[in-house]
Design a protein around this motif. Sequence first.
Motif, short mmCIF file in Angstrom:
data_model
loop_
_atom_site.label_atom_id
_atom_site.label_comp_id
_atom_site.label_asym_id
_atom_site.label_seq_id
_atom_site.Cartn_x
_atom_site.Cartn_y
_atom_site.Cartn_z
N ALA A 125 36.61 35.35 39.70
CA ALA A 125 36.10 36.67 40.13
C ALA A 125 36.89 37.16 41.34
N THR A 184 23.59 40.78 40.25
CA THR A 184 22.23 40.75 40.82
C THR A 184 21.96 39.38 41.44
N LYS A 213 29.61 44.32 39.62
CA LYS A 213 28.15 44.32 39.49
C LYS A 213 27.64 42.88 39.52
N SER A 244 33.76 47.80 35.99
CA SER A 244 33.92 46.59 35.16
C SER A 244 35.19 45.81 35.51
N PRO A 245 35.41 45.54 36.80
CA PRO A 245 36.63 44.82 37.18
C PRO A 245 36.65 43.37 36.69
N LEU A 246 35.46 42.86 36.31
CA LEU A 246 35.39 41.49 35.77
C LEU A 246 35.28 41.52 34.25
N GLY A 247 35.49 42.74 33.67
CA GLY A 247 35.36 42.85 32.22
C GLY A 247 33.92 42.59 31.78
N THR A 248 32.97 43.06 32.60
CA THR A 248 31.53 42.76 32.45
C THR A 248 31.31 41.25 32.26
N GLY A 249 32.14 40.47 32.92
CA GLY A 249 32.00 39.01 32.91
C GLY A 249 32.98 38.31 31.97
N LEU A 295 36.33 36.59 33.25
CA LEU A 295 36.20 35.41 34.10
C LEU A 295 36.54 34.13 33.35
N GLU A 355 30.28 35.52 46.91
CA GLU A 355 31.60 35.17 46.36
C GLU A 355 32.47 36.42 46.21
P1 A2P Z 1 25.06 38.94 37.14
O1 A2P Z 1 24.72 40.38 37.40
O2 A2P Z 1 24.01 38.24 36.33
O3 A2P Z 1 25.44 38.20 38.37
P2 A2P Z 1 31.57 43.75 35.92
O4 A2P Z 1 31.50 43.93 37.39
O5 A2P Z 1 32.96 43.65 35.37
O6 A2P Z 1 30.76 44.78 35.16
O7 A2P Z 1 30.92 42.33 35.59
C1 A2P Z 1 29.54 42.12 35.78
C2 A2P Z 1 29.10 40.88 35.06
O8 A2P Z 1 29.73 39.73 35.63
C3 A2P Z 1 27.62 40.67 35.16
O9 A2P Z 1 27.19 40.09 33.95
C4 A2P Z 1 27.49 39.70 36.34
O10 A2P Z 1 26.34 38.89 36.15
C5 A2P Z 1 28.74 38.87 36.21
N1 A2P Z 1 29.27 38.41 37.50
C6 A2P Z 1 29.44 39.16 38.61
N2 A2P Z 1 30.01 38.44 39.59
C7 A2P Z 1 30.20 37.20 39.08
C8 A2P Z 1 30.73 36.00 39.61
N3 A2P Z 1 31.21 35.94 40.85
N4 A2P Z 1 30.75 34.90 38.80
C9 A2P Z 1 30.28 34.94 37.56
N5 A2P Z 1 29.75 36.06 36.99
C10 A2P Z 1 29.71 37.18 37.75
#
Ligand code: A2P
Length: 300
Positions: free
Chosen positions: A239, A258, A256, A214-219, A222, A265
Amino acid sequence: MAAKPSAPGGPATTLVPTAGRVGAMATAAVTADGRARVLADGNEIPLLALGVWQVPDGPECVNAVRWALELGYRHIDTAQAYGNETSVGRGLRDSGVPRDEVFITTKFQPNRKDPEAEVQRSLERLGVDHVDLYIIHWPAGGPTWAWPGMERARERGFARSIGVSNFSLAELDQLLSDLTTPPVINQVQFSPFEFRRRLLQACEERRVALEAYSPLGTGRHLRDRRVRQVAERVGRTPAQVLLRWCLQRNLVVLPKSTHHERMVENARIFDFTLSAEDMAALDALDRTGGTDRALEHNWW
Ligand code: A2P
């Protein structure tokens, strides 16, 4: 995994220590192309992985894995508990990328009994004869009971490296006092907002590499105004800034996604550097107080 570069860019066999990045922390060896880290057992782990938590088994997961591998990702992070190992294996085969160029992680689901038996089921689902990394998903029932089974999985060649996930420093030290093969990885929730500085430092001192899930805080992270300010200043996306911060703090990162364009990116993080000032601004976002815990609130 064979000692090969995770993307074009030259041989990966020369090792260079990273500069002391977290105060007086021990340094970690990365490969010459800057894309993999050498673990304490000598195996190499690509610093960027595709995480597939919450990606349903089926075409979405197959495509995500295939796209990632086509784009140059060389590390896929799955788990028995995710229920999508079959699709990960399918995506691997569909990509045409040779098995020995890809680092595959799966995790022992610790509400089951036997890591050695469960890894063999994982291998069947994945369609491979070994995983590169096998880790205890969380310390259910205590940190030590599953380890002998993890060691057997490694001794029998089912896993090249073994480690843990969601282990606090206290749990890690309990395990380290009670085993023959030390874990080489601890995978935890980590980002500037969860800058578990004491856990990171202690892991480095014990030659345990940290991986950031969860390095993006599950989104969520951002959208943070301060992250966006750094991103604007360096001409990158939020990101990329969050992922780059992890790399500069010696972590392996597992974003993460999809979405194809987001995978592109998220992979563009090896061609820029955050300044000491930007790193400090991101460090200041920590809400854990630099904890040595793996989570603020356990979910098990
Ligand atoms: P999605 O899978 O629909 O692309 P984490 O890695 O912290 O768990 O964060 C994952 C979440 O961040 C997922 O909801 C993913 O959505 C979203 N996400 C991943 N990469 C990006 C990005 N570059 N820009 C915006 N959202 C992103």
